[in-house]
Design an enzyme around this catalytic site. Structure first.
Site, PDB file in Angstrom:
ATOM      1  N   TYR A  58       0.831  -1.203   0.000  1.00 29.44           N
ATOM      2  CA  TYR A  58       0.000   0.000   0.000  1.00 29.44           C
ATOM      3  C   TYR A  58       0.868   1.258   0.000  1.00 29.44           C
ATOM      4  O   TYR A  58       0.615   2.211  -0.733  1.00 29.44           O
ATOM      5  CB  TYR A  58      -0.946  -0.019   1.207  1.00 29.44           C
ATOM      6  CG  TYR A  58      -2.041   1.004   1.091  1.00 29.44           C
ATOM      7  CD1 TYR A  58      -3.198   0.720   0.379  1.00 29.44           C
ATOM      8  CD2 TYR A  58      -1.915   2.260   1.664  1.00 29.44           C
ATOM      9  CE1 TYR A  58      -4.193   1.676   0.238  1.00 29.44           C
ATOM     10  CE2 TYR A  58      -2.904   3.210   1.540  1.00 29.44           C
ATOM     11  CZ  TYR A  58      -4.045   2.916   0.829  1.00 29.44           C
ATOM     12  OH  TYR A  58      -5.029   3.861   0.687  1.00 29.44           O
TER      13      TYR A  58
ATOM     14  N   HIS B 116       1.325   4.080  -3.103  1.00 31.81           N
ATOM     15  CA  HIS B 116       0.984   5.488  -2.855  1.00 31.81           C
ATOM     16  C   HIS B 116       2.189   6.413  -2.920  1.00 31.81           C
ATOM     17  O   HIS B 116       2.036   7.634  -2.890  1.00 31.81           O
ATOM     18  CB  HIS B 116       0.240   5.629  -1.520  1.00 31.81           C
ATOM     19  CG  HIS B 116      -1.186   5.218  -1.663  1.00 31.81           C
ATOM     20  ND1 HIS B 116      -1.578   3.899  -1.632  1.00 31.81           N
ATOM     21  CD2 HIS B 116      -2.316   5.935  -1.928  1.00 31.81           C
ATOM     22  CE1 HIS B 116      -2.884   3.826  -1.839  1.00 31.81           C
ATOM     23  NE2 HIS B 116      -3.351   5.038  -2.020  1.00 31.81           N
TER      24      HIS B 116
ATOM     25  N   TRP C 225      -8.329   2.381 -10.272  1.00 28.67           N
ATOM     26  CA  TRP C 225      -7.528   2.559  -9.048  1.00 28.67           C
ATOM     27  C   TRP C 225      -8.177   1.834  -7.866  1.00 28.67           C
ATOM     28  O   TRP C 225      -7.505   1.120  -7.116  1.00 28.67           O
ATOM     29  CB  TRP C 225      -7.366   4.058  -8.734  1.00 28.67           C
ATOM     30  CG  TRP C 225      -6.511   4.290  -7.518  1.00 28.67           C
ATOM     31  CD1 TRP C 225      -6.939   4.525  -6.243  1.00 28.67           C
ATOM     32  CD2 TRP C 225      -5.082   4.253  -7.462  1.00 28.67           C
ATOM     33  NE1 TRP C 225      -5.869   4.654  -5.393  1.00 28.67           N
ATOM     34  CE2 TRP C 225      -4.713   4.486  -6.109  1.00 28.67           C
ATOM     35  CE3 TRP C 225      -4.085   4.051  -8.413  1.00 28.67           C
ATOM     36  CZ2 TRP C 225      -3.381   4.522  -5.704  1.00 28.67           C
ATOM     37  CZ3 TRP C 225      -2.755   4.092  -8.000  1.00 28.67           C
ATOM     38  CH2 TRP C 225      -2.414   4.314  -6.660  1.00 28.67           C
TER      39      TRP C 225
END
Lengths: 128, 128
Positions: free
Chosen positions: A18, A22, A76
């Site tokens: 994650y 990002h 996304w």
């Protein structure tokens, strides 16, 4: 501009993935967010998987809906879905992460209260 | 300006009192925060007692230290201490709330990544 804070729960097994995703969000996604009115938008991730988002926008639901209308957001959210915990509803259906956000009410904003205090000073506040 | 996000845990029995006190923070405390470099500072409280703070400041530790040097902060922190859970250390000593904050690392900021994407576009990002 109003501020909106939300939380989500990332599965602790997927924190590294994650974070990595990002650190370099697709430029098309970045531009879609800006076009949809997301401002000063940051995400913060605690080691236990608590994800905190903060965004400034005139209307949070409108900002969400505007993203919902884009094709890049579908891609996304699908790419992110497996990173989250607790997204399955009672019917076994998977909820998109951006539909599972829990809004956390604002209880204090420094500049807002400072402006009010300056506009209506009480004798106690200005003893001199 | 860097953003700092932190969490604290309010005792769920004291949510109403905590909200009430933060709806009208002492003007002296507001001005001390502004003087100490706290900008766009908001607090958000979840129903389970999760407290989320977000502040923009050049250096979070410096902003904390600058508040630590004020007398009003001592009074404010003492007034808030009983609202929090888990502030007692292993030695039984009570920790001031502003020393128990847990910083939550930022993993994404929209404008920062947009600026980077605009500065270094890749062919894939600009197919036309």
């Amino acid at each position: 501009m109003p501020r909106y804070c939300f939380t989500l729960q990332v599965d602790p097994r997927h924190l590294d993935a994650y974070r990595r995703d990002h650190a370099a969000v697709w430029p098309e996604m970045l531009r879609a967010l800006a076009d949809a009115g997301w401002r000063n938008y940051s995400l913060h991730l605690r080691d236990d998987g608590l994800l905190i988002g903060i965004v400034e926008t005139e209307d949070f639901q409108r900002a969400l809906d505007a993203m919902d209308a884009t094709a890049v957001n579908d891609r996304w959210q699908a790419a992110m879905a497996s990173y989250f915990a607790d997204l399955d509803g009672p019917d076994g259906q998977h909820t998109a992460p951006d539909r599972a956000m829990q809004l956390v009410p604002e209880i204090f904003h420094l500049e807002t209260q400072l402006a009010a205090a300056d506009a209506h000073p009480t004798p106690e506040e200005n003893p001199r």
